[in-house]
Design a protein around this motif. Structure first.
Motif, PDB file in Angstrom:
ATOM      1  N   LYS A  98       0.898  35.493   3.480  1.00  0.00           N
ATOM      2  CA  LYS A  98       1.252  36.720   3.679  1.00  0.00           C
ATOM      3  C   LYS A  98       0.613  37.445   5.044  1.00  0.00           C
ATOM      4  CE  LYS A  98       1.145  38.727  -1.134  1.00  0.00           C
ATOM      5  NZ  LYS A  98       0.577  39.438  -1.954  1.00  0.00           N
ATOM      6  N   ASN A  99      -0.642  36.816   5.373  1.00  0.00           N
ATOM      7  CA  ASN A  99      -1.394  37.301   6.632  1.00  0.00           C
ATOM      8  C   ASN A  99      -2.091  36.229   7.322  1.00  0.00           C
ATOM      9  OD1 ASN A  99      -3.157  37.077   4.356  1.00  0.00           O
ATOM     10  ND2 ASN A  99      -4.486  38.735   4.920  1.00  0.00           N
ATOM     11  N   ILE A 100      -1.310  35.422   7.789  1.00  0.00           N
ATOM     12  CA  ILE A 100      -2.257  34.321   8.656  1.00  0.00           C
ATOM     13  C   ILE A 100      -2.918  34.776  10.002  1.00  0.00           C
ATOM     14  CG2 ILE A 100       0.195  33.774   9.933  1.00  0.00           C
ATOM     15  CD1 ILE A 100      -2.634  31.228   8.262  1.00  0.00           C
ATOM     16  N   GLU A 101      -2.353  36.099  10.183  1.00  0.00           N
ATOM     17  CA  GLU A 101      -2.991  36.713  11.615  1.00  0.00           C
ATOM     18  C   GLU A 101      -4.491  36.972  11.309  1.00  0.00           C
ATOM     19  OE1 GLU A 101      -1.329  39.928   8.930  1.00  0.00           O
ATOM     20  OE2 GLU A 101      -0.678  38.058   9.496  1.00  0.00           O
ATOM     21  N   VAL A 102      -4.948  36.906  10.153  1.00  0.00           N
ATOM     22  CA  VAL A 102      -6.240  37.048   9.876  1.00  0.00           C
ATOM     23  C   VAL A 102      -6.951  35.855  10.214  1.00  0.00           C
ATOM     24  CG1 VAL A 102      -8.187  37.296   7.911  1.00  0.00           C
ATOM     25  CG2 VAL A 102      -5.864  38.576   7.777  1.00  0.00           C
ATOM     26  N   LEU A 103      -6.557  34.724  10.088  1.00  0.00           N
ATOM     27  CA  LEU A 103      -7.276  33.399  10.289  1.00  0.00           C
ATOM     28  C   LEU A 103      -7.074  33.355  11.974  1.00  0.00           C
ATOM     29  CD1 LEU A 103      -6.652  30.653   7.830  1.00  0.00           C
ATOM     30  CD2 LEU A 103      -8.534  32.080   7.985  1.00  0.00           C
ATOM     31  N   GLN A 104      -5.965  33.461  12.144  1.00  0.00           N
ATOM     32  CA  GLN A 104      -5.751  33.210  13.805  1.00  0.00           C
ATOM     33  C   GLN A 104      -6.519  34.284  14.513  1.00  0.00           C
ATOM     34  OE1 GLN A 104      -1.362  34.350  13.468  1.00  0.00           O
ATOM     35  NE2 GLN A 104      -0.498  32.234  13.454  1.00  0.00           N
ATOM     36  N   GLU A 105      -6.834  35.625  14.271  1.00  0.00           N
ATOM     37  CA  GLU A 105      -7.548  36.397  15.052  1.00  0.00           C
ATOM     38  C   GLU A 105      -9.045  35.840  14.877  1.00  0.00           C
ATOM     39  OE1 GLU A 105      -8.543  39.320  17.693  1.00  0.00           O
ATOM     40  OE2 GLU A 105      -6.534  38.886  16.794  1.00  0.00           O
ATOM     41  N   ILE A 106      -9.567  35.450  13.798  1.00  0.00           N
ATOM     42  CA  ILE A 106     -10.987  35.089  13.609  1.00  0.00           C
ATOM     43  C   ILE A 106     -11.328  33.576  14.353  1.00  0.00           C
ATOM     44  CG2 ILE A 106     -12.868  34.191  11.982  1.00  0.00           C
ATOM     45  CD1 ILE A 106     -11.576  36.089   9.894  1.00  0.00           C
ATOM     46  N   GLU A 107     -10.389  32.832  14.278  1.00  0.00           N
ATOM     47  CA  GLU A 107     -10.415  31.412  14.913  1.00  0.00           C
ATOM     48  C   GLU A 107     -10.533  31.549  16.685  1.00  0.00           C
ATOM     49  OE1 GLU A 107      -7.226  28.615  14.628  1.00  0.00           O
ATOM     50  OE2 GLU A 107      -5.645  30.079  14.998  1.00  0.00           O
ATOM     51  N   LYS A 108     -10.336  32.501  17.165  1.00  0.00           N
ATOM     52  CA  LYS A 108     -10.361  32.713  18.609  1.00  0.00           C
ATOM     53  C   LYS A 108     -11.650  32.968  18.902  1.00  0.00           C
ATOM     54  CE  LYS A 108      -6.135  35.779  19.013  1.00  0.00           C
ATOM     55  NZ  LYS A 108      -5.864  37.094  19.444  1.00  0.00           N
ATOM     56  N   ASP A 109     -12.834  33.206  17.959  1.00  0.00           N
ATOM     57  CA  ASP A 109     -14.082  33.545  18.400  1.00  0.00           C
ATOM     58  C   ASP A 109     -15.061  32.434  17.679  1.00  0.00           C
ATOM     59  OD1 ASP A 109     -13.640  35.537  20.191  1.00  0.00           O
ATOM     60  OD2 ASP A 109     -13.154  36.656  18.321  1.00  0.00           O
ATOM     61  N   ILE A 244      -8.819  37.078   2.650  1.00  0.00           N
ATOM     62  CA  ILE A 244      -9.532  37.949   2.573  1.00  0.00           C
ATOM     63  C   ILE A 244     -10.851  37.735   3.282  1.00  0.00           C
ATOM     64  CG2 ILE A 244     -10.724  39.793   0.853  1.00  0.00           C
ATOM     65  CD1 ILE A 244      -8.534  39.040  -1.410  1.00  0.00           C
ATOM     66  N   PRO A 245     -11.176  38.325   4.326  1.00  0.00           N
ATOM     67  CA  PRO A 245     -12.444  38.123   5.054  1.00  0.00           C
ATOM     68  C   PRO A 245     -13.422  38.462   4.301  1.00  0.00           C
ATOM     69  CG  PRO A 245     -10.785  39.308   6.468  1.00  0.00           C
ATOM     70  CD  PRO A 245     -10.291  39.380   4.941  1.00  0.00           C
ATOM     71  N   ILE A 246     -14.471  37.595   4.366  1.00  0.00           N
ATOM     72  CA  ILE A 246     -16.053  37.943   3.583  1.00  0.00           C
ATOM     73  C   ILE A 246     -16.916  38.339   4.768  1.00  0.00           C
ATOM     74  CG2 ILE A 246     -17.705  37.170   2.315  1.00  0.00           C
ATOM     75  CD1 ILE A 246     -15.905  35.428   0.756  1.00  0.00           C
ATOM     76  N   THR A 247     -17.010  37.427   5.800  1.00  0.00           N
ATOM     77  CA  THR A 247     -17.883  37.795   7.066  1.00  0.00           C
ATOM     78  C   THR A 247     -17.148  36.961   8.278  1.00  0.00           C
ATOM     79  OG1 THR A 247     -20.034  37.722   7.646  1.00  0.00           O
ATOM     80  CG2 THR A 247     -19.463  35.635   6.487  1.00  0.00           C
ATOM     81  N   THR A 248     -17.471  37.634   9.397  1.00  0.00           N
ATOM     82  CA  THR A 248     -17.294  37.166  10.560  1.00  0.00           C
ATOM     83  C   THR A 248     -18.185  36.238  11.244  1.00  0.00           C
ATOM     84  OG1 THR A 248     -17.700  38.945  11.873  1.00  0.00           O
ATOM     85  CG2 THR A 248     -15.309  38.659  11.214  1.00  0.00           C
ATOM     86  N   GLY A 249     -19.402  36.173  10.589  1.00  0.00           N
ATOM     87  CA  GLY A 249     -20.363  35.441  10.975  1.00  0.00           C
ATOM     88  C   GLY A 249     -21.643  35.551   9.991  1.00  0.00           C
ATOM     89  N   GLY A 250     -21.816  34.304   9.386  1.00  0.00           N
ATOM     90  CA  GLY A 250     -22.707  33.981   8.229  1.00  0.00           C
ATOM     91  C   GLY A 250     -24.282  34.602   8.556  1.00  0.00           C
ATOM     92  N   ARG A 251     -24.656  34.648   9.933  1.00  0.00           N
ATOM     93  CA  ARG A 251     -26.209  34.967  10.173  1.00  0.00           C
ATOM     94  C   ARG A 251     -26.352  36.404   9.902  1.00  0.00           C
ATOM     95  NH1 ARG A 251     -26.760  31.190  15.333  1.00  0.00           N
ATOM     96  NH2 ARG A 251     -27.076  29.212  14.303  1.00  0.00           N
TER      97      ARG A 251
END
Length: 295
Positions: A98-109, A244-251
């Motif tokens: 449905k929303n592969i753009e979620v991964l595509q956006e996060i994987e940039k960073d 479903i994003p849980i966090t963009t950075g674990g720390r």
């Protein structure tokens, strides 16, 4: 002996994998009859698990879920075999995102941990690597037969996926970080750990059990993004995935925050359609052995 088993079994698996879908799912119905009605594979375990986590459901409701589960279980394990001959085009049709753009956006960073449960068809989850730029990895349990183990790795490689064991995961993440290589690591995170290795106990489906927190440990240590993969079964042989994003950075998370969020999302998914969860696992076997500090 391992080679002999591989030589004898492989042609049968290949034959099953190339069956037309009508025959393929007809064969699954035949397997269901034997597994459920004749052999009764782990029926007591399944019934016990369902009664434990759904105490308010009637015996007829429990039996209905149980029967639907066995139908689904036979389907998914044969769909694993189907992977042998399934092309990228075919899996994109049967496993939509449905929303592969979620991964595509996060994987940039950042590199990403994609966590999921034994729900719907977790085997085809690796097909998401067909949509992203980052190198894809799947954490798996090594197969004791070395010939089948090499074969499984070869099959997954067709979908741009590299299989690594849980022992190799941290080393791979660190090596990628040093080489400035972003990766997406998929792992099933709802297993029951050994009591001696359990560092955290909490409720899962209303019952306090030990839980695996390896994904959280890795995410907080390496500051990885974590995304929950929710898979829904649309109809027989067709699935839809949502990230479903849980966090963009674990720390940036608190202790146990990632693990608890994953468990709540997994519970919600299971309660919506319980027949698609893998109830044959003894997931709640340690429920009466909760350490004092977690009671």
């Amino acid at each position: 002996m391992q080679l002999l088993v591989f030589i004898l079994v492989y042609p049968l698996l290949w034959l099953i994998s190339i069956l037309p879908y009508r025959l393929f799912y007809g064969f699954s119905d035949f397997v269901f009859f034997w597994v459920y009605h004749v052999v009764g594979y782990r029926k007591k375990v399944v019934q016990h698990n369902l009664e434990l986590v759904f105490p308010h459901k009637t015996p007829s409701e429990i039996k209905d879920i149980q029967k639907k589960f066995y139908h689904h279980m036979c389907d998914i394990f044969l769909e694993m075999v189907k992977t042998m001959s399934l092309s990228k085009e075919a899996v994109k049709k049967r496993y939509t995102v449905k929303n592969i753009e979620v991964l595509q956006e996060i994987e940039k960073d950042n590199s990403i941990l994609v966590v999921c449960s034994h729900y719907a068809n977790w085997e085809w989850n690796v097909s998401m690597n067909n949509y992203v730029e980052s190198k894809g990895y799947a954490v798996y349990q090594k197969v004791s037969n070395s010939y089948f183990d090499r074969w499984i790795k070869k099959v997954r490689a067709r979908w741009n996926t590299t299989l690594i064991t849980k022992e190799e995961t941290a080393k791979t993440v660190l090596l990628n970080y040093k080489n400035n290589v972003k990766g997406i690591f998929g792992m099933v995170s709802d297993q029951s750990p050994q009591r001696s290795r359990a560092h955290y106990w909490t409720e899962f489906m209303g019952v306090k059990v030990p839980v695996i927190n390896g994904a959280e440990t890795l995410a907080r240590k390496m500051d990885l993004a974590v995304v929950f993969l929710k898979v829904s079964k649309i109809k027989r042989g067709y699935y839809s995935a949502e990230f479903i994003p849980i966090t963009t950075g674990g720390r940036s998370t608190e202790k146990n925050e990632i693990t608890d969020t994953f468990l709540r999302l997994a519970e919600q998914q299971i309660r919506e359609k319980p027949e698609y969860y893998l109830w044959t696992h003894r997931r709640w076997k340690h429920k009466d052995k909760v350490p004092v500090e977690f009671q």
